[in-house]
Each structure stands twice: as C-alpha cells, then as structure tokens.
Design a protein around this motif. Structure first.
Motif, PDB file in Angstrom:
ATOM      1  N   VAL A   1       0.910  -1.068  -0.376  1.00 22.77           N
ATOM      2  CA  VAL A   1      -0.013  -0.203   0.534  1.00 22.77           C
ATOM      3  C   VAL A   1       0.741   1.061   0.221  1.00 22.77           C
ATOM      4  CG1 VAL A   1      -1.873  -0.873   1.477  1.00 22.77           C
ATOM      5  CG2 VAL A   1      -0.201   0.072   2.123  1.00 22.77           C
ATOM      6  N   HIS A   2       0.251   2.577  -0.948  1.00 21.87           N
ATOM      7  CA  HIS A   2       0.845   3.796  -0.448  1.00 21.87           C
ATOM      8  C   HIS A   2       0.249   4.487   0.511  1.00 21.87           C
ATOM      9  CE1 HIS A   2       3.971   3.064  -4.351  1.00 21.87           C
ATOM     10  NE2 HIS A   2       4.226   3.147  -2.600  1.00 21.87           N
ATOM     11  N   PHE A   3       0.474   5.453   0.993  1.00 24.12           N
ATOM     12  CA  PHE A   3      -0.162   6.649   1.578  1.00 24.12           C
ATOM     13  C   PHE A   3       0.041   7.784   0.976  1.00 24.12           C
ATOM     14  CE2 PHE A   3       0.616   2.978   4.533  1.00 24.12           C
ATOM     15  CZ  PHE A   3      -0.859   3.162   5.326  1.00 24.12           C
ATOM     16  N   ASP A   4      -1.345   8.632   1.290  1.00 21.33           N
ATOM     17  CA  ASP A   4      -0.981  10.025   1.230  1.00 21.33           C
ATOM     18  C   ASP A   4      -0.149  11.630   1.487  1.00 21.33           C
ATOM     19  OD1 ASP A   4      -2.106  10.603   2.798  1.00 21.33           O
ATOM     20  OD2 ASP A   4      -4.630  11.245   1.952  1.00 21.33           O
ATOM     21  N   SER A   5       0.274  10.533   2.372  1.00 19.59           N
ATOM     22  CA  SER A   5       1.100  11.018   3.604  1.00 19.59           C
ATOM     23  C   SER A   5       3.307  10.548   3.139  1.00 19.59           C
ATOM     24  CB  SER A   5       1.872  10.773   4.801  1.00 19.59           C
ATOM     25  OG  SER A   5       1.420   9.452   4.749  1.00 19.59           O
ATOM     26  N   GLY A   6       2.984  10.354   1.750  1.00 17.98           N
ATOM     27  CA  GLY A   6       3.581   9.568   1.002  1.00 17.98           C
ATOM     28  C   GLY A   6       4.693   8.124   1.832  1.00 17.98           C
ATOM     29  N   ALA A   7       3.961   8.028   2.328  1.00 15.90           N
ATOM     30  CA  ALA A   7       4.328   6.169   3.315  1.00 15.90           C
ATOM     31  C   ALA A   7       3.510   5.401   2.743  1.00 15.90           C
ATOM     32  CB  ALA A   7       3.895   6.182   5.374  1.00 15.90           C
ATOM     33  N   ALA A   8       4.813   4.074   2.833  1.00 10.69           N
ATOM     34  CA  ALA A   8       4.274   3.112   2.096  1.00 10.69           C
ATOM     35  C   ALA A   8       3.770   2.181   3.606  1.00 10.69           C
ATOM     36  CB  ALA A   8       5.638   2.389   1.637  1.00 10.69           C
ATOM     37  N   GLY A   9       3.582   0.492   2.746  1.00  3.95           N
ATOM     38  CA  GLY A   9       3.575  -0.375   3.884  1.00  3.95           C
ATOM     39  C   GLY A   9       3.019  -1.750   2.951  1.00  3.95           C
ATOM     40  N   ASP A  10       3.119  -2.901   3.873  1.00  7.34           N
ATOM     41  CA  ASP A  10       1.938  -4.154   3.216  1.00  7.34           C
ATOM     42  C   ASP A  10       1.844  -4.766   4.469  1.00  7.34           C
ATOM     43  OD1 ASP A  10       4.955  -6.640   4.871  1.00  7.34           O
ATOM     44  OD2 ASP A  10       5.673  -4.761   4.394  1.00  7.34           O
ATOM     45  N   ILE A  11       0.867  -5.661   3.664  1.00 10.31           N
ATOM     46  CA  ILE A  11       0.050  -6.323   4.854  1.00 10.31           C
ATOM     47  C   ILE A  11      -0.189  -8.076   4.593  1.00 10.31           C
ATOM     48  CG2 ILE A  11      -2.853  -6.118   5.281  1.00 10.31           C
ATOM     49  CD1 ILE A  11      -2.168  -3.099   5.011  1.00 10.31           C
ATOM     50  N   GLU A  12       0.408  -8.231   5.280  1.00 13.60           N
ATOM     51  CA  GLU A  12      -0.169  -9.749   5.302  1.00 13.60           C
ATOM     52  C   GLU A  12      -1.167 -10.624   5.905  1.00 13.60           C
ATOM     53  OE1 GLU A  12       1.804 -14.095   6.492  1.00 13.60           O
ATOM     54  OE2 GLU A  12       3.094 -12.463   6.747  1.00 13.60           O
ATOM     55  N   ALA A  13      -2.311 -11.232   5.207  1.00 13.79           N
ATOM     56  CA  ALA A  13      -3.314 -12.397   5.788  1.00 13.79           C
ATOM     57  C   ALA A  13      -3.375 -13.166   5.511  1.00 13.79           C
ATOM     58  CB  ALA A  13      -4.552 -11.499   4.798  1.00 13.79           C
ATOM     59  N   SER A  14      -2.973 -14.623   6.446  1.00 13.63           N
ATOM     60  CA  SER A  14      -3.036 -15.713   6.189  1.00 13.63           C
ATOM     61  C   SER A  14      -3.888 -16.518   6.691  1.00 13.63           C
ATOM     62  CB  SER A  14      -1.287 -16.075   7.092  1.00 13.63           C
ATOM     63  OG  SER A  14      -1.045 -17.649   6.302  1.00 13.63           O
ATOM     64  N   ARG A  15      -4.182 -17.890   6.545  1.00 21.13           N
ATOM     65  CA  ARG A  15      -4.982 -19.076   6.811  1.00 21.13           C
ATOM     66  C   ARG A  15      -4.584 -19.798   7.245  1.00 21.13           C
ATOM     67  NH1 ARG A  15     -10.171 -16.677   6.605  1.00 21.13           N
ATOM     68  NH2 ARG A  15     -10.902 -15.452   4.520  1.00 21.13           N
ATOM     69  N   ASN A  16      -3.236 -19.695   7.562  1.00 27.91           N
ATOM     70  CA  ASN A  16      -1.899 -20.927   7.557  1.00 27.91           C
ATOM     71  C   ASN A  16      -0.858 -21.113   8.560  1.00 27.91           C
ATOM     72  OD1 ASN A  16      -3.194 -21.184   4.995  1.00 27.91           O
ATOM     73  ND2 ASN A  16      -1.280 -20.874   4.053  1.00 27.91           N
ATOM     74  N   SER A  17      -1.506 -20.977  10.056  1.00 20.19           N
ATOM     75  CA  SER A  17      -0.208 -20.477  11.024  1.00 20.19           C
ATOM     76  C   SER A  17      -1.080 -21.639  12.358  1.00 20.19           C
ATOM     77  CB  SER A  17      -0.534 -18.892  11.676  1.00 20.19           C
ATOM     78  OG  SER A  17      -0.404 -18.896  13.355  1.00 20.19           O
ATOM     79  N   PRO A  18      -0.241 -22.186  11.769  1.00 17.61           N
ATOM     80  CA  PRO A  18      -0.396 -24.132  12.664  1.00 17.61           C
ATOM     81  C   PRO A  18      -0.153 -23.479  14.054  1.00 17.61           C
ATOM     82  CG  PRO A  18       1.546 -23.955  11.627  1.00 17.61           C
ATOM     83  CD  PRO A  18       0.775 -22.042  11.189  1.00 17.61           C
ATOM     84  N   TYR A  19       0.563 -22.424  14.656  1.00 17.53           N
ATOM     85  CA  TYR A  19       0.785 -22.057  15.954  1.00 17.53           C
ATOM     86  C   TYR A  19       0.126 -21.289  16.850  1.00 17.53           C
ATOM     87  CZ  TYR A  19       3.011 -18.282  14.086  1.00 17.53           C
ATOM     88  OH  TYR A  19       2.919 -16.802  13.218  1.00 17.53           O
ATOM     89  N   GLY A  20      -0.896 -21.130  16.328  1.00 17.68           N
ATOM     90  CA  GLY A  20      -1.897 -20.752  16.961  1.00 17.68           C
ATOM     91  C   GLY A  20      -2.300 -18.643  16.347  1.00 17.68           C
TER      92      GLY A  20
END
Length: 341
Positions: free
Chosen positions: A219-238
């Motif tokens: 993602v990009h933000f209007d402030s000039g910042a950026a980011g990444d967002i992970e979504a997973s349904r594969n967490s065997p530990y909790g």
C-alpha cells in the motif's frame, strides 16, 4: 440513561457481544432482546442469561419503541437491509465489519443514516485494543517522529470451512480489511493505492471460490508513507496479529504471541502458551468498543469509527481484490478506484 440494546445474530462473535452486554461488562447498557434465525439458539441464550425477550424476526426489534440500540452481527449480505430498518426506526447502530458488500449499498446506507441522524459505529475493534490505543497516543505525541512505513500481520490458526469462505467476500474483505483500517488510523493517512497478491498454499477448496489462504497487499499512503499487509489462514501455531510502525525517529511494535506472560523453562528448552483465537486476543477490545458505542449514544457524540470509515475500508478491500484479480496496481481516488494504465 440506560441504553436498552438488542443483539441480532448469535454466531461466534454475536454470542461474544451479547454475553458482554448480558453480564454487565458494558456500563450503561442493558441487553433486553436477542435475535437469531435459529430460534432455539436465541431461546437458549435468553434463558441462560435471563434476557427479557428473544425472537427469530429482526422486525420485532426494529419496531419495538423501547429498544434504543441494535448490535448487528448478521451475515454481511444482510447488513444493508438491517441498518436501513434500524435507522428508519430511530435505533442507534453498531454493525460488525464490513459495512456492506458493495459501494453502492454503502452510499445508500450512509444517506439513510445522515437523513435519520442516528449514531452508527462499525466494528473495527483494533482501534479500541489497549496496545493499539497506546501506540496511537505515542505516535501523536511524536515519540517515533513521522510514520513512514506500516507492516501488518494477520495470521489465523486455520481456515474456516468452505461454506464460510463461499460467502466471506474473499480474504482481502474478510481478513485484511482490519489491517487497512488500523493502518489508516495509526498512520494518520489515507491509502491511495494497493497492489495485492496471493496463492493457495494449503487449502485447495478455496480455488473454487477464487480465494487464497496466503495474501499480501502493498500500500501507498497520501502522506508519502508505504506499507505491506499480510493475511494468512495457515498459522499452525495459533492466532498471530502484530503490527510495526517505522518512523523517522523510532519504531513501534504492537502485539504478542503470548496468551499468558509465563515462560516454562526445562531441559527441553523454553515454551509459552500462544494466543488460541481472535476472541481471546481482542477480548478487551470487543468490550471497549461497545463501551465507546454506549458512551456515544449517551453523550450524542460521533463514534471513533463511523459508517464513513466503513465505506473507506470497504473501498480499499474491493480495490485490493480487483488488484489481485487483474494483476495491476489499483489507485484509490475519492470514491473511485482506477486501474493503473
């Protein structure tokens, strides 16, 4: 003023909200009715918690002049109808995310809410989690300088069944939308573009519904910042939800895997109990968002997360789904998402 409430939908999360209200965990609120299409479920809850009334028909609640507020935890496909009926009957509205399934429905709902003047809060509970609230305070105090990068992780301990995935709206709407909201909130900026990717790594049945069990949104933000967002349904530990905010003068790390702050040491090494599910991780947040809702009703204040936020977050999730489907970055300008040419 005691706010007389009804809960619509007694599934996993609806039951949690209803229990908080019924056991007086939310000051100033009284649960007087519960609604569920499975009448035996509503009847059992009412009997167990001493609730005055139960019903299978939501109209019984909407048309009851003694009920001040409704908590809507029904399937997303019903949200537009439920919100409209509640608003036209003068009920304050708490509705679980997402606001609706389409931007057209969202616009209609927003118009109805504005015309009737009712309070509407959307259930993005992370804003009320004590750790996230403290992070927001620190950012606003300038403790990390200007936020320049957001990293979000949401990993579920396994996948819901196919019948849920079929109607979930897909992973960006069902899972990542929480991160889109908290990213906007913590960064103090709007998301202007998304590039979304994903694959099926563990659950082949998702392919039938064009969904994935592992995804990432850049993602990009209007402030000039950026980011990444992970979504997973594969967490065997909790259940694993964590966030990092990188600033020009420091960083914030939010979230932990620990269910209890106890570590066992023995000859085999060290171990600790991991958070098992989202209700446990956000138990305080679910209660505090309802506390805020009731306070807004009593004081005629605008909630911290409104129907407008609900539409913005929906718009981002729809854009991310479009980006995944087309393989292109999607820009978000005003109320329109436009593909990069």
């Amino acid at each position: 003023m005691t706010v007389r409430c009804a809960v619509l939908g007694l599934g996993r999360l609806g039951h949690h909200h209803a229990k908080n209200l019924a056991t007086h965990q939310v000051s100033g609120a009284k649960l007087v009715s519960v609604v569920d299409p499975l009448g035996e479920r509503a009847e059992q809850f009412a009997r167990e918690y001493g609730i005055e009334r139960w019903t299978k028909n939501p109209d019984d609640v909407f048309e009851d002049p003694t009920i001040d507020a409704v908590v809507i935890v029904t399937p997303t496909s019903t949200h537009a109808e439920m919100i409209a009926k509640a608003a036209r009957n003068g009920k304050a509205i708490f509705v679980e995310k997402p606001l609706t399934q389409s931007l057209e429905e969202a616009d209609e709902i927003i118009q109805t809410i504005q015309e009737t003047g009712v309070i509407c809060q959307v259930g993005f509970m992370r804003r009320f989690d004590p750790a996230y609230a403290e992070a927001k305070r620190r950012i606003e105090a300038g403790d990390i300088g200007k936020p320049i990068y957001f990293k979000g992780i949401t990993r579920d301990a396994g996948s819901p069944p196919a019948e849920f995935i079929q109607h979930s709206g897909r992973v960006f709407l069902d899972v990542s939308i929480h991160d889109y909201d908290i990213a906007r909130y913590l960064m103090g900026a709007e998301i202007t573009s998304v590039s979304a990717h994903g694959r099926v790594l563990l659950h082949p049945f998702m392919e039938e519904f064009k969904d994935v069990d592992q995804a990432i949104t850049y993602v990009h933000f209007d402030s000039g910042a950026a980011g990444d967002i992970e979504a997973s349904r594969n967490s065997p530990y909790g259940h694993d939800i964590r966030t990092e905010i990188i600033g020009t003068e420091g960083s914030l790390f939010i979230g932990t895997l620990r269910n209890q702050n106890v570590t066992l040491l023995n000859a085999k090494g060290s171990t600790y109990e991991i958070i098992p599910d989202f209700q446990t991780r956000f138990n305080d947040a679910y209660r505090l968002e309802l506390v805020h809702f009731i306070e807004c009703i009593q004081n005629r204040q605008t909630p911290k997360v409104t129907e407008i936020d609900g539409k913005v977050n929906l718009k981002i999730a729809i854009a991310a789904t479009e980006s995944f489907d087309t393989g292109k970055t999607v820009w978000i300008e005003g109320h329109v998402a436009e593909q990069t040419r």
